[in-house]
Scaffold this motif. Structure first.
Motif, PDB file in Angstrom:
ATOM      1  N   THR A 176       0.274  -1.073  -0.310  1.00  0.00           N
ATOM      2  CA  THR A 176      -0.004   0.054  -0.025  1.00  0.00           C
ATOM      3  C   THR A 176       1.022   1.160  -0.178  1.00  0.00           C
ATOM      4  OG1 THR A 176      -1.814  -0.931   1.401  1.00  0.00           O
ATOM      5  CG2 THR A 176      -1.600   1.598   1.381  1.00  0.00           C
ATOM      6  N   LEU A 177       1.503   1.341   1.064  1.00  0.00           N
ATOM      7  CA  LEU A 177       2.865   2.339   0.813  1.00  0.00           C
ATOM      8  C   LEU A 177       3.459   2.570  -0.792  1.00  0.00           C
ATOM      9  CD1 LEU A 177       4.546   4.322   2.379  1.00  0.00           C
ATOM     10  CD2 LEU A 177       6.180   3.168   3.213  1.00  0.00           C
ATOM     11  N   LEU A 178       4.475   1.546  -0.753  1.00  0.00           N
ATOM     12  CA  LEU A 178       4.596   1.795  -1.932  1.00  0.00           C
ATOM     13  C   LEU A 178       4.245   2.488  -3.567  1.00  0.00           C
ATOM     14  CD1 LEU A 178       7.051   0.851  -3.926  1.00  0.00           C
ATOM     15  CD2 LEU A 178       6.626  -1.069  -4.235  1.00  0.00           C
ATOM     16  N   PHE A 179       2.406   1.496  -3.727  1.00  0.00           N
ATOM     17  CA  PHE A 179       1.731   2.391  -4.270  1.00  0.00           C
ATOM     18  C   PHE A 179       1.814   3.909  -3.655  1.00  0.00           C
ATOM     19  CE2 PHE A 179      -2.552   2.985  -6.289  1.00  0.00           C
ATOM     20  CZ  PHE A 179      -2.348   2.855  -7.357  1.00  0.00           C
ATOM     21  N   ARG A 180       0.847   4.661  -3.128  1.00  0.00           N
ATOM     22  CA  ARG A 180       1.045   5.330  -2.900  1.00  0.00           C
ATOM     23  C   ARG A 180       2.243   6.441  -3.124  1.00  0.00           C
ATOM     24  NH1 ARG A 180      -1.654   4.765   3.273  1.00  0.00           N
ATOM     25  NH2 ARG A 180      -3.595   4.356   2.496  1.00  0.00           N
TER      26      ARG A 180
END
Length: 336
Positions: free
Chosen positions: A70-74
């Motif tokens: 989720t963090l990488l996508f953001r």
């Protein structure tokens, strides 16, 4: 910042010298030509060469992110919105399946980026779309059309007790999000690149208003999703035809404000915008009446029904905000 004196030579030429550091950094030589572009705000843009494309690269160390997809996508969305043309995912180890899947998901979700190169330790994502090919107004018009359809679809699901339609409404939000990301990207490039501003025919100040309109439409789409999600719970408990009809009536009022606000924006009509702002009080009053009725009837799904009413009200209020932006935007530089 520094100031330089204007010199006059011959009968009609005004001359100003260029800073030596800037000339050297741009590789400008004697007898080279420079491009001078006047802007509507009275400034001049000086370019060393025509057609020189700026390519900004952002490297991301995926080892620091660990297994947080989720963090990488953001972070990928953030790099995209901030205008980077190349995004390189790097690892001191082997790229994990999670990182690879996230990169694929990002490339499929955003407009323009594609994975162009990959090895064991890196993934290179490049934006292949020229942002000038999609003007702000066309992108925002598409956002408006999708968002209006989402709201209508969500309310149709309630009237017809149709869960599949509600679920499809939720899925449509992805298209609005990706268009808003694209507008945000264009806006950030506009702030950093005066050449892009010239090509788009917009000042940075005008870009701010397009971004704000896009943001409000994206929020209205979010409320269409909230209506659809709440409707799934309401359908389980059941809702009377009368209550569904009353909600639909207020929904139509909210969409009328939305439609007229968009018309006011596109037609530069500040009188229509002003009427829309005044009309919001009728919607708020109607929504308060529905909430009182919900509490009086003691519905099992009262909380979710109130959520639907709240999102209808917020749709109208965000639409009125669009009209306020229309007045603010068209007041600058226009006679009234």
């Amino acid at each position: 910042m520094e100031s330089r004196k204007i010199q006059f030579t011959g009968k009609s030429s005004y001359i100003v010298s260029l800073p030596k550091d800037w000339v050297e950094s741009q590789g400008i030589k004697k007898n080279d030509s420079v491009i001078i572009i006047p802007h509507r705000n009275g400034t001049l843009m000086l370019m060393p060469k025509a057609g020189k494309k700026r390519i900004e690269t952002r490297e991301i160390d995926v080892d620091i992110i660990e297994d947080n997809e989720t963090l990488l996508f953001r972070i990928l969305i953030s790099a995209y919105i901030n205008g980077y043309s190349n995004i390189i995912l790097k690892s001191k180890k082997e790229i994990s399946p999670m990182v690879r899947n996230c990169a694929i998901k990002f490339a499929q979700s955003a407009i323009g980026p594609e994975i162009i190169d990959e090895d064991d330790a890196t993934i290179t994502i490049k934006d292949l779309l020229d942002p000038c090919e999609m003007p702000f107004d066309k992108t925002i018009k598409r956002m408006y059309t999708l968002t209006k359809a989402m709201h209508e679809s969500a309310m149709s699901a309630i009237r017809n007790n149709d869960k599949e339609t509600a679920k499809k409404t939720i899925e449509m939000d992805t298209d609005v999000d990706r268009l808003h990301w694209f507008v945000s990207r264009q806006f950030n490039i506009l702030l950093k690149n005066m050449e892009f501003s010239e090509k788009m025919g917009l000042t940075q100040n005008e870009g701010v208003y397009y971004f704000l309109i896009s943001r409000l439409i994206e929020r209205i789409a979010d409320h269409a999703v909230k209506i659809a999600r709440a409707s799934l719970f309401v359908m389980d408990e059941g809702i009377s035809a009368d209550m569904a009809g009353i909600m639909s009536s207020q929904s139509e009022t909210a969409l009328k404000i939305f439609g007229k606000s968009f018309d006011a924006w596109t037609k530069k009509d500040i009188n229509l915008a002003n009427k829309n702002i005044d009309s919001i009080e009728k919607l708020i009053s109607g929504c308060e009446t529905i909430n009182k009725e919900i509490l009086k009837k003691n519905y099992k799904s009262a909380t979710y029904m109130s959520d639907i009413v709240e999102s209808i009200r917020r749709t109208g209020e965000y639409s009125a905000d669009m009209s306020e932006i229309t007045i603010n935007y068209h007041l600058v530089g226009n006679k009234i």
